[in-house]
Design a protein around this motif. Structure first.
Motif, mmCIF file in Angstrom:
data_model
loop_
_atom_site.group_PDB
_atom_site.id
_atom_site.type_symbol
_atom_site.label_atom_id
_atom_site.label_comp_id
_atom_site.label_asym_id
_atom_site.label_seq_id
_atom_site.Cartn_x
_atom_site.Cartn_y
_atom_site.Cartn_z
ATOM 1 N N MET A 207 -1.441 29.873 -76.668
ATOM 2 C CA MET A 207 -0.912 28.742 -77.438
ATOM 3 C C MET A 207 -2.024 27.734 -77.695
ATOM 4 N N GLU A 256 1.878 25.497 -80.193
ATOM 5 C CA GLU A 256 2.656 26.606 -80.730
ATOM 6 C C GLU A 256 2.044 27.919 -80.268
ATOM 7 N N ARG A 257 2.856 28.943 -80.212
ATOM 8 C CA ARG A 257 2.377 30.269 -79.824
ATOM 9 C C ARG A 257 1.587 30.883 -80.963
ATOM 10 N N ARG A 569 2.802 32.799 -87.108
ATOM 11 C CA ARG A 569 2.853 32.567 -85.659
ATOM 12 C C ARG A 569 3.943 31.569 -85.296
ATOM 13 N N ASN A 570 4.435 31.725 -84.093
ATOM 14 C CA ASN A 570 5.467 30.869 -83.519
ATOM 15 C C ASN A 570 6.807 30.985 -84.247
ATOM 16 N N SER A 611 12.682 28.056 -84.928
ATOM 17 C CA SER A 611 11.408 27.784 -84.295
ATOM 18 C C SER A 611 11.639 27.600 -82.805
ATOM 19 N N TRP A 612 11.395 28.468 -82.170
ATOM 20 C CA TRP A 612 10.367 29.387 -81.751
ATOM 21 C C TRP A 612 9.291 29.338 -82.781
#
Length: 621
Positions: A207, A256-257, A569-570, A611-612
């Protein structure tokens, strides 16, 4: 936005100790802080846990937060940059030092509002070689969680060194500013997995800070003066004592991932094309799945293009849609003076490539078995995700060979039964008539009975049957190798075999036989990002016609279609099959240069995004 303090839960107080008395920073325009006397930087780390898109419909809370180990923090690093706080100047900020945060740094627990998960950190950090931040300049912070062994940090020199076998950081080595750091490219592991989530249970998910906009999107466009901020300005959060730091506001950092997440929900049903005839009715059940055509490369930090802020679709009519879809309308920090808003798209390293290069993607070969594919899974639901690098492209490249997809293996029952696992067959590309080996042999037998010698022999026998064998045992196109006609002269007698020669040409009598091994049919579901709500396609006024990319997307308009497909992503993309129209492919569907959208399709899916973020996609197959 749920806040989690490092690494047990949420906020961090970082003590900055200096090596030289001239280490000073301008504390937000007030009196400079002399770091030689001890400086304390207070930061709150916010992990992405909610679905507050601000413009999408709310989803079931039980779905939105994901799995516990997707929030696990295995290690944490603070990376400092020095620069000036002006629009578009963030990328020029120079690397100042990197510091690993140890478990021993987490000490004091205290309640914050209704959230008891608050851990303060007291860690003394010295700038490398005693170099000072220049007067009038700012200190900016980037937090990296779960580095997945992509870099190391020297505890004495505070240098950050990328692993050359995993990360291409040549530009950063030459000029150590933030843009070159953020654009260091991580490549997939040798087994095809994303390096950002190599082993989630053990290493966690990589992250970093999220790019945030200073003005909202959604119903209205962010202003031309809106800025995109990834680094957190911590200059005004430096205090002379730890006690003062604890009593003052923290610098908020939103991470964020670095991976996208995909799940597939289980499903059973009946093929639509075969529902009206009980004898030909086919049931189906999902059997296995894998994420396919995933990007081999990804930036360390998400790259966002500010010019996207003004893009909008004048075809958006749904109440929960985002006309200005690239920036959220609800701030991540609703109680702050300076609100910040999440951005919703990205540029990957091949974003500007208009022609797909197979070397850029991890692909399942069309002639391969699904069971050999990386990530192949027979488990479905939220508890069984797969992770991949983000994959984005321009509208002119929005084609099937550049789009990340999910390949679904679906088991079909023998027609008219609920029995699975039998081989199934089609003839001459007619997927509405499905055969078992026995019914295909019966069809061929009836063709052979048109030969006079065969009919004469059959009339003299009872229990006449035909055995057939094929030229290969794999799924896909096949031909009949031989056929043996058998029958009895009397009940209880031994079988006799027709000894004559068939004059029928099997290849012409049953052209293009396709074998579905084990009754498994395959479907490719291309993953939508903004999807049908925010980027409606084939609606009035778009002039969609059959043909290539420029026909399907007509003008190739970014306003209408940019980001309709892709993975970012995320974001969590959840695939749900709505219905299956007819039989799919006997082998893994091949890649084509056709556009992602087609006027006719035999799979219908739904993708929902939170979101995730999570995207749930239904599919009619």
């Amino acid at each position: 936005m749920k806040k989690i303090y490092l690494p047990l839960a949420l906020a961090a107080t970082l003590a900055l100790g200096a090596c030289s008395s001239d280490n000073v920073v301008d504390n937000g325009g007030s009196n400079p802080i002399d770091l030689s006397k001890g400086g304390f930087v207070k930061m709150s780390l916010n992990l992405p846990t909610d679905n507050n898109r601000g413009s999408r419909a709310e989803l079931n809370d039980t779905l939105k937060d994901g799995l516990a180990n997707e929030y696990g923090i295995k290690n944490a690093y603070l990376v400092l940059f020095e620069g000036i706080d002006e629009n578009n100047k963030e990328n020029e900020a120079k690397f100042k030092g990197a510091y690993e945060l140890e478990n021993s740094d987490f000490r004091d627990f205290e309640a914050v509002g209704d959230d008891p998960n608050h851990v303060t950190i007291t860690k003394r950090i010295a700038f490398a070689n005693g170099t000072k931040p220049q007067s009038g300049r700012k200190l900016f912070a980037l937090v990296v969680l779960n580095n997945n062994n992509l870099f190391t940090v020297n505890a004495t020199k505070h240098e950050l060194t990328f692993d050359d076998t995993k990360v291409d950081a040549a530009a950063y080595k030459s000029t150590s500013n933030f843009i070159n750091f953020s654009k260091a490219i991580a490549s997939t592991n040798t087994d095809g997995t994303t390096p950002f989530a190599s082993n989630v249970a053990t290493n966690g998910i990589f992250m970093t800070n999220a790019p945030l906009c200073t003005q909202p999107g959604g119903a209205t466009a962010p202003g031309t003066d809106a800025a995109i901020k990834t680094l957190a300005d911590v200059t005004s959060n430096i205090y002379t004592t730890e006690a003062e730091a604890k009593s003052k506001p923290a610098a908020e950092i939103y991470v964020e991932r670095a991976v996208a997440k995909v799940t597939v929900q289980n499903k059973t049903g009946e093929l639509v094309a075969n529902q009206n005839n009980a004898a030909s009715k086919i049931n189906y059940k999902l059997y296995n799945w894998a994420v396919d055509n995933t990007n081999k490369k990804s930036y360390i930090v998400r790259q966002y293009d500010k010019s996207w802020n003004s893009i909008n679709s004048n075809k958006v009519t749904a109440a929960d849609a985002s006309k200005f879809r690239f920036v959220w309308s609800t701030p991540v920090n609703p109680n702050a003076t300076d609100a910040l808003y999440r951005t919703a798209f990205a540029q990957d390293p091949e974003y500007k490539t208009t022609t797909a290069d197979a070397d850029n993607y991890n692909r399942i070969a069309s002639n391969a078995s699904m069971s050999t594919a990386f990530g192949n899974s027979t488990e479905f639901g939220n508890e069984h995700p797969q992770y991949c690098n983000e994959n984005t492209f321009q509208v002119t490249a929005q084609n099937q060979d550049q789009t990340t997809r999910v390949v679904l293996g679906v088991k079909m029952s023998a027609p008219g039964t609920t029995t699975y696992d039998a081989d199934l067959y089609t003839v001459n590309d007619n997927k509405e008539v499905v055969y078992t080996k026995a019914t295909l042999a019966e069809r061929l037998k009836n063709i052979l009975l048109n030969e006079p010698t065969v009919k004469t022999w059959a009339d003299a026998h009872t229990n006449v049957s035909l055995d057939i064998t094929f030229n290969e045992d794999e799924a896909g196109k096949t031909t009949i190798k031989e056929a043996t006609l058998k029958g009895k002269t009397a009940p209880g007698a031994a079988d006799e075999t027709f000894a004559g020669t068939f004059t029928t040409n099997f290849d012409k009598a049953l052209p293009n036989i396709v074998r579905y091994k084990g009754g498994v049919a395959y479907y490719a579901v291309r993953i939508k990002h903004f999807g049908d709500t925010d980027t409606p396609w084939n609606v009035e006024g778009q002039g969609v016609t059959a043909g290539g990319n420029s026909n399907i997307y007509h003008t190739g308009s970014n306003d209408w279609f940019l980001g309709r497909y892709g993975v970012v992503r995320n974001n969590w993309y959840d695939i749900s099959v709505n219905k299956i129209q007819t039989l799919g492919d006997a082998t893994i569907p091949a890649f084509t240069t056709d556009p992602d959208d087609v006027l006719e399709n035999y799979i219908s899916v739904s993708i929902n995004v939170l979101s995730w973020s999570k995207h749930t996609q239904g599919a009619d197959l």
